[in-house]
Design an enzyme around this catalytic site. Sequence first.
Site, PDB file in Angstrom:
ATOM      1  N   VAL A 112       3.985  -1.419   4.006  1.00 23.90           N
ATOM      2  CA  VAL A 112       3.688  -0.060   3.723  1.00 23.90           C
ATOM      3  C   VAL A 112       4.848   0.337   2.624  1.00 23.90           C
ATOM      4  O   VAL A 112       5.938  -0.107   2.759  1.00 23.90           O
ATOM      5  CB  VAL A 112       3.967   0.765   4.693  1.00 23.90           C
ATOM      6  CG1 VAL A 112       4.012   2.337   4.365  1.00 23.90           C
ATOM      7  CG2 VAL A 112       2.818   0.494   5.888  1.00 23.90           C
ATOM      8  N   LYS A 113       4.389   0.969   1.347  1.00 28.38           N
ATOM      9  CA  LYS A 113       5.252   1.248   0.297  1.00 28.38           C
ATOM     10  C   LYS A 113       5.642   2.757   0.379  1.00 28.38           C
ATOM     11  O   LYS A 113       4.676   3.526   0.325  1.00 28.38           O
ATOM     12  CB  LYS A 113       4.692   1.098  -1.177  1.00 28.38           C
ATOM     13  CG  LYS A 113       5.516   0.767  -2.089  1.00 28.38           C
ATOM     14  CD  LYS A 113       4.475   0.073  -3.472  1.00 28.38           C
ATOM     15  CE  LYS A 113       5.065  -0.232  -4.460  1.00 28.38           C
ATOM     16  NZ  LYS A 113       4.216  -0.267  -5.796  1.00 28.38           N
ATOM     17  N   VAL A 114       7.283   2.937   0.375  1.00 28.70           N
ATOM     18  CA  VAL A 114       7.522   4.251   0.656  1.00 28.70           C
ATOM     19  C   VAL A 114       8.442   4.398  -0.528  1.00 28.70           C
ATOM     20  O   VAL A 114       9.116   3.820  -0.980  1.00 28.70           O
ATOM     21  CB  VAL A 114       8.078   4.552   1.710  1.00 28.70           C
ATOM     22  CG1 VAL A 114       7.243   4.459   3.141  1.00 28.70           C
ATOM     23  CG2 VAL A 114       9.517   3.624   2.160  1.00 28.70           C
ATOM     24  N   ALA A 147       0.739  -1.169  -0.064  1.00 32.89           N
ATOM     25  CA  ALA A 147      -0.197   0.204   0.137  1.00 32.89           C
ATOM     26  C   ALA A 147       0.893   1.021  -0.032  1.00 32.89           C
ATOM     27  O   ALA A 147       1.809   1.382   0.832  1.00 32.89           O
ATOM     28  CB  ALA A 147      -0.908   0.055   1.265  1.00 32.89           C
TER      29      ALA A 147
END
Length: 218
Positions: A82-84, A56
């Site tokens: 979590v995609k950063v 996400a």
Amino acid sequence: MKIFLDTADVAEIREYAASGLVDGVTTNPSLAAKTGRDYVESLKEICEVVPGAVSAEVLATDYDGMMKEAAVFTKIAKNIAVKVPLTWDGLKACAALSKQGTMVNVTLCFSPVQAMMAAKAGASFISPFIGRVDDIGEDGMGLIHDIRAIYDNYDFKTEILAASVRHVMHVRESALAGADVATIPTSVFKALLNHPLTDKGLAAFMADAKKGGVVIKG
Ligand code: E4P
């Protein structure tokens, strides 16, 4: 090698996950926009469909904003990653989230040194974009090979997630290069089993069985 689907389309994911061969999903803002649906709602449904990591992606570009959005995502399900982005703020968020036990996928990786820095920040996944590197006339697969060598040299546990996959040869080459995961569009997923000799061989077996009266009695 694990296979992830690179889409935010829940119906597509349901269809292909029924094969039992989908290990996870990656999404990004562009893929979410294509669905026209609420992003968080879609992610909730996707997390129920696939057992593995569901990426996400944050929309914020500053550390505090990323951490706030990450808190929304991590409430969805345990399999959220979590995609950063691969920026200083992104890697700061990656380090903080990883310390909390949250899976992090660091995206928009275009160089081996960027990948090394993401691993040092504790990323669970690094996403080198092989198709976009090829698009500018550089060597996308070389990037996977270089990251593999660096991660093996220093025993980094970050998984190499080959992204921006455009065709089956990218999947083949990623597997040969030792990528841990390939995230692929559904068009490529469908093509993974294609081979004319499989079709021809199956047709011949069926024709011979019919001609010779071969049956399987139950
Ligand atoms: C996946 O995590 C990436 O966002 C995606 O593979 C990018 O693919 P594209 O270059 O085809 O947009």
